[in-house]
Design an enzyme around this catalytic site. Structure first.
Site, PDB file in Angstrom:
ATOM      1  N   CYS A  30       5.149  -3.991  -1.054  1.00 25.00           N
ATOM      2  CA  CYS A  30       3.998  -4.718  -0.496  1.00 25.00           C
ATOM      3  C   CYS A  30       3.231  -5.465  -1.585  1.00 25.00           C
ATOM      4  CB  CYS A  30       3.099  -3.701   0.211  1.00 25.00           C
ATOM      5  SG  CYS A  30       1.452  -4.294   0.607  1.00 25.00           S
ATOM      6  N   CYS A  33      -0.531  -4.691  -1.759  1.00 32.27           N
ATOM      7  CA  CYS A  33      -0.691  -3.322  -2.290  1.00 32.27           C
ATOM      8  C   CYS A  33      -0.684  -3.359  -3.815  1.00 32.27           C
ATOM      9  CB  CYS A  33       0.431  -2.412  -1.798  1.00 32.27           C
ATOM     10  SG  CYS A  33       0.484  -2.206  -0.003  1.00 32.27           S
TER      11      CYS A  33
END
Length: 106
Positions: A30, A33
């Site tokens: 991600c 993230c």
């Protein structure tokens, strides 16, 4: 640095503890993230007397992602005294997260 925890540690460090904890549900693949990781690492030090910060890898702890209905990452949940009190989805600024943690810590 925010510690990555598994399901057993989640029970001990979040659900069975008094106080405020932010849990970052993330995935290695991600992009957002990865962008929020340094912010959470800084916050870990800045709020260490008021709140704890942990990370849960949804690919390794899928049962926790299911339990808390994590549909996208990053999703952060703030727990107070073992109970979820707020869910935050998507990238957030350090100031926003710090303000929320301080609110629940007081």
């Amino acid at each position: 640095m925010a510690k990555i925890i598994n399901s057993v540690e989640f029970q001990n460090q979040i659900l069975n503890k008094e106080g405020v904890v932010l849990v970052d549900f993330f995935a290695e693949w991600c992009g957002p993230c990865k962008m929020i990781a340094p912010i959470l690492n800084e916050l870990t030090t800045e709020v260490e007397n008021k709140a704890k910060i942990y990370k849960v890898d949804i690919d390794k702890s899928g049962e926790l992602a299911d339990k808390y209905s994590i549909m996208s990452v990053p999703t952060m949940i703030i727990f107070k005294n073992g109970k979820p009190v707020e869910q935050i989805v998507g990238f957030q600024s350090k100031d926003t997260l710090k303000t929320k943690l301080e609110y629940y810590a007081n």
